[in-house]
Motif scaffolding. Structure first.
Motif, mmCIF file in Angstrom:
data_model
loop_
_atom_site.group_PDB
_atom_site.id
_atom_site.type_symbol
_atom_site.label_atom_id
_atom_site.label_comp_id
_atom_site.label_asym_id
_atom_site.label_seq_id
_atom_site.Cartn_x
_atom_site.Cartn_y
_atom_site.Cartn_z
ATOM 1 N N VAL A 157 0.841 -1.201 0.000
ATOM 2 C CA VAL A 157 0.000 0.000 0.000
ATOM 3 C C VAL A 157 0.876 1.251 0.000
ATOM 4 O O VAL A 157 0.564 2.254 -0.663
ATOM 5 C CB VAL A 157 -0.948 -0.005 1.211
ATOM 6 C CG1 VAL A 157 -1.779 1.271 1.238
ATOM 7 C CG2 VAL A 157 -1.859 -1.226 1.174
ATOM 8 N N MET A 158 1.985 1.188 0.736
ATOM 9 C CA MET A 158 2.902 2.328 0.771
ATOM 10 C C MET A 158 3.483 2.608 -0.610
ATOM 11 O O MET A 158 3.633 3.771 -1.008
ATOM 12 C CB MET A 158 4.030 2.057 1.767
ATOM 13 C CG MET A 158 3.593 2.020 3.215
ATOM 14 S SD MET A 158 4.936 1.487 4.309
ATOM 15 C CE MET A 158 4.021 1.175 5.842
ATOM 16 N N LEU A 159 3.797 1.563 -1.351
ATOM 17 C CA LEU A 159 4.279 1.757 -2.720
ATOM 18 C C LEU A 159 3.213 2.444 -3.567
ATOM 19 O O LEU A 159 3.526 3.311 -4.393
ATOM 20 C CB LEU A 159 4.661 0.410 -3.333
ATOM 21 C CG LEU A 159 5.910 -0.272 -2.765
ATOM 22 C CD1 LEU A 159 6.068 -1.673 -3.337
ATOM 23 C CD2 LEU A 159 7.154 0.556 -3.053
ATOM 24 N N GLY A 160 1.940 2.066 -3.356
ATOM 25 C CA GLY A 160 0.848 2.739 -4.053
ATOM 26 C C GLY A 160 0.732 4.203 -3.658
ATOM 27 O O GLY A 160 0.444 5.060 -4.498
ATOM 28 N N MET A 161 0.989 4.476 -2.376
ATOM 29 C CA MET A 161 0.934 5.860 -1.902
ATOM 30 C C MET A 161 2.037 6.692 -2.553
ATOM 31 O O MET A 161 1.824 7.837 -2.960
ATOM 32 C CB MET A 161 1.075 5.885 -0.379
ATOM 33 C CG MET A 161 1.010 7.272 0.232
ATOM 34 S SD MET A 161 1.042 7.205 2.044
ATOM 35 C CE MET A 161 2.660 6.495 2.331
ATOM 36 N N ILE A 162 3.232 6.114 -2.671
ATOM 37 C CA ILE A 162 4.333 6.816 -3.322
ATOM 38 C C ILE A 162 3.995 7.091 -4.779
ATOM 39 O O ILE A 162 4.189 8.210 -5.285
ATOM 40 C CB ILE A 162 5.626 5.984 -3.215
ATOM 41 C CG1 ILE A 162 6.046 5.821 -1.751
ATOM 42 C CG2 ILE A 162 6.752 6.649 -4.008
ATOM 43 C CD1 ILE A 162 7.160 4.818 -1.546
ATOM 44 N N ALA A 163 3.468 6.074 -5.456
ATOM 45 C CA ALA A 163 3.110 6.233 -6.871
ATOM 46 C C ALA A 163 2.025 7.286 -7.051
ATOM 47 O O ALA A 163 2.083 8.106 -7.990
ATOM 48 C CB ALA A 163 2.657 4.890 -7.443
ATOM 49 N N SER A 164 1.035 7.296 -6.158
ATOM 50 C CA SER A 164 -0.045 8.276 -6.280
ATOM 51 C C SER A 164 0.472 9.693 -6.040
ATOM 52 O O SER A 164 0.001 10.645 -6.667
ATOM 53 C CB SER A 164 -1.173 7.948 -5.296
ATOM 54 O OG SER A 164 -0.739 8.080 -3.952
ATOM 55 N N VAL A 210 14.008 0.966 -0.529
ATOM 56 C CA VAL A 210 13.882 0.446 0.834
ATOM 57 C C VAL A 210 12.503 -0.183 1.048
ATOM 58 O O VAL A 210 12.380 -1.246 1.682
ATOM 59 C CB VAL A 210 14.137 1.580 1.853
ATOM 60 C CG1 VAL A 210 13.780 1.127 3.246
ATOM 61 C CG2 VAL A 210 15.600 2.008 1.799
ATOM 62 N N THR A 211 11.458 0.444 0.526
ATOM 63 C CA THR A 211 10.107 -0.092 0.708
ATOM 64 C C THR A 211 9.912 -1.386 -0.072
ATOM 65 O O THR A 211 9.354 -2.363 0.451
ATOM 66 C CB THR A 211 9.061 0.947 0.272
ATOM 67 O OG1 THR A 211 9.277 2.171 0.980
ATOM 68 C CG2 THR A 211 7.657 0.455 0.579
ATOM 69 N N ALA A 212 10.346 -1.416 -1.322
ATOM 70 C CA ALA A 212 10.170 -2.618 -2.140
ATOM 71 C C ALA A 212 10.936 -3.800 -1.552
ATOM 72 O O ALA A 212 10.405 -4.917 -1.465
ATOM 73 C CB ALA A 212 10.625 -2.346 -3.571
ATOM 74 N N THR A 213 12.174 -3.582 -1.142
ATOM 75 C CA THR A 213 12.942 -4.672 -0.535
ATOM 76 C C THR A 213 12.338 -5.076 0.799
ATOM 77 O O THR A 213 12.349 -6.255 1.161
ATOM 78 C CB THR A 213 14.409 -4.273 -0.351
ATOM 79 O OG1 THR A 213 14.488 -3.028 0.381
ATOM 80 C CG2 THR A 213 15.098 -4.102 -1.692
ATOM 81 N N GLY A 214 11.777 -4.115 1.530
ATOM 82 C CA GLY A 214 11.128 -4.437 2.794
ATOM 83 C C GLY A 214 9.914 -5.326 2.600
ATOM 84 O O GLY A 214 9.684 -6.265 3.373
#
Length: 381
Positions: A157-164, A210-214
């Motif tokens: 979800v955080m990756l989606g937040m970054i993309a948005s 960092v988020t993707a690897t996490g």
């Protein structure tokens, strides 16, 4: 007929509410992650006794350390993992199957051995020390494997937040300079927006890595399944030996393993889990992403010194290469001190984004809230 809002407005609304909700968890994960970038150094600083151990390379005998563990912890007859830090001081050791924490997913017994005086100077269990407790908090919210799943899903979800956020900011052709400029003389609401966007853009690549690897570390089973569909992964075959008298000294077995991979640095020694188990020597070759957790291994018969199997950390499949880089990239170790500093900064970015986003949202709410009128006598009208 009600007119539907444009897509950019919808994306901005999604980004706002994700930021005010999951953004708090994002900031929390970033803060604890920044602390953990230097957790070995922090642990040593919190325990001066470990740093007070004298260092004499001539006095260090791996067999003597194994003998100390067996003498002082006679009921722990399984495998010990001895870490070779290379910087002197006490030797960190882990025992992965303690009876006291049998119901936990991961809670090894920890010990630190004085290699000169040959005595255990500190013991505990994973989660009892400050840094291991923070590690579990960051990694699994103290909820063991279910907590890891929660953090992995939250990371997606955080990756989606970054993309948005990037989508909502993306400027139209010809307006890049205006979109990137910080307006010093603007109103506080605008300055908060500029701080938010510039911090986000400046740290976007670091935070994405960092988020993707996490996410992949929090969801190891799912990650391995997906990667295995594209590339074969290494599988450790069973390696049983025949017990025959007394085992060879550990120092001699280490020398045999180092001869198999000349120039590699000793990283870990894992003693046999049973009388018919092999000893595993973990080595770090130049070019591996992690010095602390490399993938070069030599399995030996502890009674004869025969090499049973090897794993070359520089000759991995593409799938294993991806897995081998996850932890070093997440913590920055892959790029040395520079990488660790970058990982530390990456952990602070979500905090700054959450604070600036929250302040801007509050300021906008205050400006939209109608002021109550005041009566002629100074009372609310």
């Amino acid at each position: 007929m009600t007119r539907r809002p444009p897509l950019r407005a919808i994306v901005r609304r999604v980004h706002l509410w994700l930021g005010l909700s999951i953004g708090a968890l994002f900031a929390f994960a970033g803060l604890t992650g920044s602390i953990l970038v230097f957790y070995p150094e922090i642990d040593a600083a919190l325990n001066p006794a470990l740093r007070a151990v004298p260092y004499d390379a001539r006095a260090r005998s791996w067999q003597a350390i194994v003998d100390t563990l067996h003498r002082e912890h006679p009921t722990r007859t399984g495998a010990w993992r001895i870490e070779v830090t290379g910087d002197g001081g006490a030797v960190p050791v882990r025992y992965y199957q303690p009876r006291e924490t049998a119901g936990h997913d991961f809670a090894p017994f920890l010990a630190w051995v004085d290699p000169v005086r040959l005595t255990t100077i500190r013991i505990g269990f994973w989660g009892d020390t400050v840094v291991t407790w923070i590690y579990d908090l960051h990694y699994r919210l103290l909820l063991e494997k279910p907590g890891g799943v929660v953090m992995g899903i939250a990371g997606i979800v955080m990756l989606g937040m970054i993309a948005s956020g990037i989508w909502a900011w993306w400027p139209r052709p010809g307006s890049w300079w205006r979109a990137l400029r910080f307006k010093r003389d603007a109103a506080p609401l605008r300055r908060l927006y500029d701080w938010h966007k510039l911090i986000g853009l400046g740290g976007a690549i670091l935070v994405l890595v960092v988020t993707a690897t996490g996410v992949m570390l929090d969801l190891p089973d799912q990650t391995r399944f997906v990667i295995a569909c594209a590339s074969p992964l290494y599988r450790t075959p069973p390696r049983a030996v025949v017990a025959r008298g007394a085992p060879l000294p550990v120092d001699r077995l280490v020398a045999i393993a180092e001869h198999v991979f000349p120039g590699a640095a000793l990283a870990w020694i894992e003693t046999p889990a049973s009388p018919i188990g092999a000893i595993r020597i973990n080595l770090a070759q130049v070019g591996e992403p992690s010095r602390r957790f490399p993938r070069t291994n030599v399995w030996l018969d502890p009674y004869t010194g025969a090499v049973l199997a090897t794993r070359d950390g520089l000759a991995e499949t593409r799938g294993d290469v991806v897995l081998n880089w996850l932890h070093p990239l997440h913590g920055g170790e892959a790029l040395g001190l520079t990488g660790r500093i970058l990982a530390f900064i990456a952990g602070l970015v979500p905090i700054a984004l959450f604070v600036t986003g929250l302040l801007r949202w509050q300021l906008r709410r205050e400006r939209r809230t109608p002021q109550r009128t005041i009566g002629t006598r100074g009372e609310p009208g």
